[in-house]
Write a protein that holds these residues in place. Structure first.
Motif, PDB file in Angstrom:
ATOM      1  N   ASP A 151      -7.668  -7.924   8.143  1.00 19.23           N
ATOM      2  CA  ASP A 151      -7.208  -6.859   7.808  1.00 19.23           C
ATOM      3  C   ASP A 151      -6.467  -8.817   8.237  1.00 19.23           C
ATOM      4  O   ASP A 151      -6.058  -9.092   9.253  1.00 19.23           O
ATOM      5  CB  ASP A 151      -6.787  -6.342   9.505  1.00 19.23           C
ATOM      6  CG  ASP A 151      -5.049  -6.061   9.664  1.00 19.23           C
ATOM      7  OD1 ASP A 151      -4.376  -5.595   8.320  1.00 19.23           O
ATOM      8  OD2 ASP A 151      -4.926  -4.354  10.329  1.00 19.23           O
ATOM      9  N   LYS A 173       2.125  -5.880   5.742  1.00 22.78           N
ATOM     10  CA  LYS A 173       2.364  -4.955   5.226  1.00 22.78           C
ATOM     11  C   LYS A 173       2.322  -5.144   3.192  1.00 22.78           C
ATOM     12  O   LYS A 173       2.316  -4.268   2.693  1.00 22.78           O
ATOM     13  CB  LYS A 173       3.782  -4.533   5.334  1.00 22.78           C
ATOM     14  CG  LYS A 173       4.285  -3.612   6.599  1.00 22.78           C
ATOM     15  CD  LYS A 173       3.293  -3.219   6.703  1.00 22.78           C
ATOM     16  CE  LYS A 173       3.109  -2.467   8.307  1.00 22.78           C
ATOM     17  NZ  LYS A 173       2.389  -1.084   8.516  1.00 22.78           N
ATOM     18  N   ARG A 201       1.057  -1.536  -0.033  1.00 19.91           N
ATOM     19  CA  ARG A 201       0.338   0.460   0.273  1.00 19.91           C
ATOM     20  C   ARG A 201       0.439   1.335  -0.161  1.00 19.91           C
ATOM     21  O   ARG A 201       1.644   1.061   0.669  1.00 19.91           O
ATOM     22  CB  ARG A 201      -1.218  -0.608   0.946  1.00 19.91           C
ATOM     23  CG  ARG A 201      -2.414  -0.584   1.246  1.00 19.91           C
ATOM     24  CD  ARG A 201      -2.664  -1.460   2.598  1.00 19.91           C
ATOM     25  NE  ARG A 201      -3.364   0.162   3.170  1.00 19.91           N
ATOM     26  CZ  ARG A 201      -4.494   0.213   3.898  1.00 19.91           C
ATOM     27  NH1 ARG A 201      -5.047  -0.210   4.511  1.00 19.91           N
ATOM     28  NH2 ARG A 201      -4.402   1.494   4.195  1.00 19.91           N
ATOM     29  N   ASP A 213       0.492   3.826   1.946  1.00 15.10           N
ATOM     30  CA  ASP A 213       0.945   4.312   3.232  1.00 15.10           C
ATOM     31  C   ASP A 213       0.998   3.308   3.971  1.00 15.10           C
ATOM     32  O   ASP A 213       1.558   3.514   5.124  1.00 15.10           O
ATOM     33  CB  ASP A 213      -0.769   4.881   3.478  1.00 15.10           C
ATOM     34  CG  ASP A 213      -1.721   3.687   3.428  1.00 15.10           C
ATOM     35  OD1 ASP A 213      -1.360   2.682   3.868  1.00 15.10           O
ATOM     36  OD2 ASP A 213      -3.053   4.391   3.913  1.00 15.10           O
ATOM     37  N   LEU A 214       1.554   2.366   3.006  1.00 11.84           N
ATOM     38  CA  LEU A 214       2.417   1.412   4.360  1.00 11.84           C
ATOM     39  C   LEU A 214       1.552   0.380   5.051  1.00 11.84           C
ATOM     40  O   LEU A 214       2.003  -0.021   6.441  1.00 11.84           O
ATOM     41  CB  LEU A 214       3.595   1.782   4.377  1.00 11.84           C
ATOM     42  CG  LEU A 214       4.737   2.422   3.696  1.00 11.84           C
ATOM     43  CD1 LEU A 214       6.165   2.591   3.936  1.00 11.84           C
ATOM     44  CD2 LEU A 214       5.189   1.326   2.447  1.00 11.84           C
ATOM     45  N   LYS A 215       0.406   1.274   5.245  1.00 11.14           N
ATOM     46  CA  LYS A 215      -0.539   0.611   6.325  1.00 11.14           C
ATOM     47  C   LYS A 215      -0.954  -1.531   5.877  1.00 11.14           C
ATOM     48  O   LYS A 215      -0.343  -1.915   4.922  1.00 11.14           O
ATOM     49  CB  LYS A 215      -1.824   1.033   6.264  1.00 11.14           C
ATOM     50  CG  LYS A 215      -1.983   2.474   6.810  1.00 11.14           C
ATOM     51  CD  LYS A 215      -3.034   3.034   7.311  1.00 11.14           C
ATOM     52  CE  LYS A 215      -2.752   4.604   7.718  1.00 11.14           C
ATOM     53  NZ  LYS A 215      -4.634   4.877   7.754  1.00 11.14           N
ATOM     54  N   SER A 216      -0.761  -1.952   6.978  1.00 13.72           N
ATOM     55  CA  SER A 216      -1.479  -3.679   6.810  1.00 13.72           C
ATOM     56  C   SER A 216      -2.688  -3.933   5.338  1.00 13.72           C
ATOM     57  O   SER A 216      -3.048  -2.820   5.289  1.00 13.72           O
ATOM     58  CB  SER A 216      -2.044  -4.167   7.806  1.00 13.72           C
ATOM     59  OG  SER A 216      -2.939  -3.792   8.519  1.00 13.72           O
ATOM     60  N   HIS A 266      -5.422  -5.178   3.233  1.00 13.46           N
ATOM     61  CA  HIS A 266      -6.691  -6.325   3.998  1.00 13.46           C
ATOM     62  C   HIS A 266      -6.834  -7.164   2.877  1.00 13.46           C
ATOM     63  O   HIS A 266      -6.879  -6.695   1.432  1.00 13.46           O
ATOM     64  CB  HIS A 266      -8.008  -5.266   3.696  1.00 13.46           C
ATOM     65  CG  HIS A 266      -7.157  -4.592   5.249  1.00 13.46           C
ATOM     66  ND1 HIS A 266      -6.696  -3.913   5.216  1.00 13.46           N
ATOM     67  CD2 HIS A 266      -8.606  -4.561   6.321  1.00 13.46           C
ATOM     68  CE1 HIS A 266      -7.024  -3.130   6.561  1.00 13.46           C
ATOM     69  NE2 HIS A 266      -7.838  -3.815   7.286  1.00 13.46           N
TER      70      HIS A 266
END
Length: 370
Positions: free
Chosen positions: A272, A276, A254, A256-259, A261
């Motif tokens: 979730d 990463k 992603r 934004d480097l969020k995990s 889904h």
């Protein structure tokens, strides 16, 4: 004698592992160099005949010892998940529950395939001695050859194998065309082929009878799938009898480097993963048109014939046809015809239940299509 047929499915995990488990048992999932079932074959003379094991569990020395020590009519658990039990039949009640202190290696969600694949490649690849002079005369370079297994029946020309960071496995009748780059740990299994200039990055398994090109990283290709041309596939699981058109590409991280889904078939909602990196999960019999673009964490069901120059939706139900955004339901007779064509192309036998399986998948995903 214990048999691998005593590797049992778990209903909840089987649903969570869709679309891959629409057409295979948990024990038929691929990790490392083989299916889970194949990894348990060597234990058929070790385990007692009244032992039943979760089909998505990978064998390990500590776990085997725990299973061997199980009393009759008892079950081994990891938290709320049963792992193994001893009983007169699969339906028997368990008088005693024993809980493991450490999590065993088992597949619970699709991303677990990738995590366990990384370790399995390191553990399972056993280097062999091959003719380095003949290897070099064909224009090849091998870095740290002592960390490689190369079957003598393989055909390798003008390729670079870098096993300095992990082992490399080249199976029986594998062909590596000119300009192939492979970084270990990685495996190219029997009867597979790389196209000109293919780039195979670490933690990748290319299954039986596949043809691949472009760039592939940290992914598993189940048997008999193609990605012959340029395009990037990373941190992904590709089912069997898939064909990815030229320049088909996925995002695996992603912005934004969020995990990441992923769509969960058990809840019909996004889950979730805590990871990463995850690209795409494709079921069996998925074909894509040229320039198809997949976003991070996309799930595509079985029997889809899809394309689109803009990012496709993050969940595409089974039996979807067309160019996004103009998707339509894929007629079941046409889906069966397409599947049969790809099975014939790979010289495999057509499953007797192919048509009934397609009809069942159509019914199972009625809510998803709505």
């Amino acid at each position: 004698m214990w048999k691998t047929s005593q590797l049992l499915d778990d209903v909840q995990i089987s649903i969570q592992m869709r679309p891959l488990t629409y057409t295979r048992k948990l024990s038929e999932l691929w990790v490392g160099l083989s299916t889970i079932e194949a990894k348990w074959k060597s234990f058929e003379n070790t385990l007692s005949s009244d032992t039943y094991i979760l089909g998505s569990v990978l064998p390990g020395e500590d776990l085997i010892q725990q299973i061997l020590q199980l009393p009759s009519d008892s079950a081994l658990y990891w938290e709320s998940q049963w792992i193994a039990f001893r009983a007169s039949s699969p339906q028997s009640e368990h008088k005693q529950l024993i809980y493991l202190k450490d999590r065993p290696a088992f597949i619970q969600f699709p991303e677990d395939l990738l995590e366990n694949n990384s370790q399995a490649l390191v553990n399972e690849i056993k280097p062999n001695i091959f003719d380095l002079n003949n290897f070099a005369e064909r224009g090849n370079t091998c870095i740290n050859s002592k960390n490689c297994y190369i079957d003598p029946s393989s055909s390798i020309t003008g390729s670079i194998l870098d096993a300095s960071q992990g082992p490399i496995y080249i199976g029986k009748n594998v062909t590596l065309q000119i300009g192939t780059y492979i970084q270990g740990p990685a495996a190219i299994l029997q009867d597979s082929m790389t196209n000109l200039g293919a780039k195979i990055r670490p933690f990748t398994t290319i299954g039986l009878g596949c043809k691949v090109g472009g760039e592939i990283s940290a992914s598993i290709f189940f048997p008999y799938s193609n990605k012959s041309h340029e395009g990037f596939i990373g941190n992904s699981v590709i089912g069997s009898f898939c064909n990815l058109g030229a320049l088909t590409t996925c995002s695996n991280v992603r912005n934004d480097l969020k995990s990441v889904h992923l769509y969960n078939y058990a809840t019909n909602n996004q889950r979730d993963t805590g990871r990463k990196s995850f690209g795409i999960l494709l079921g069996d019999y998925v074909t894509t048109g040229i320039h198809t673009k997949f976003n991070t964490g996309t799930v595509v069901g079985n029997h889809c014939n899809i394309s689109g120059t803009q990012f496709l939706p993050k969940f595409i139900p089974s039996l979807t046809w067309g160019e996004y955004p103009n998707f339509t339901p894929y007629r079941t007779d046409r889906a069966a015809e397409n599947a049969t064509a790809w099975i014939h192309a790979k010289k495999q036998e057509i499953p007797e239940n192919l048509h009934s399986s397609i009809e069942q998948i159509w019914k199972e995903e009625a809510n998803a299509r709505n």
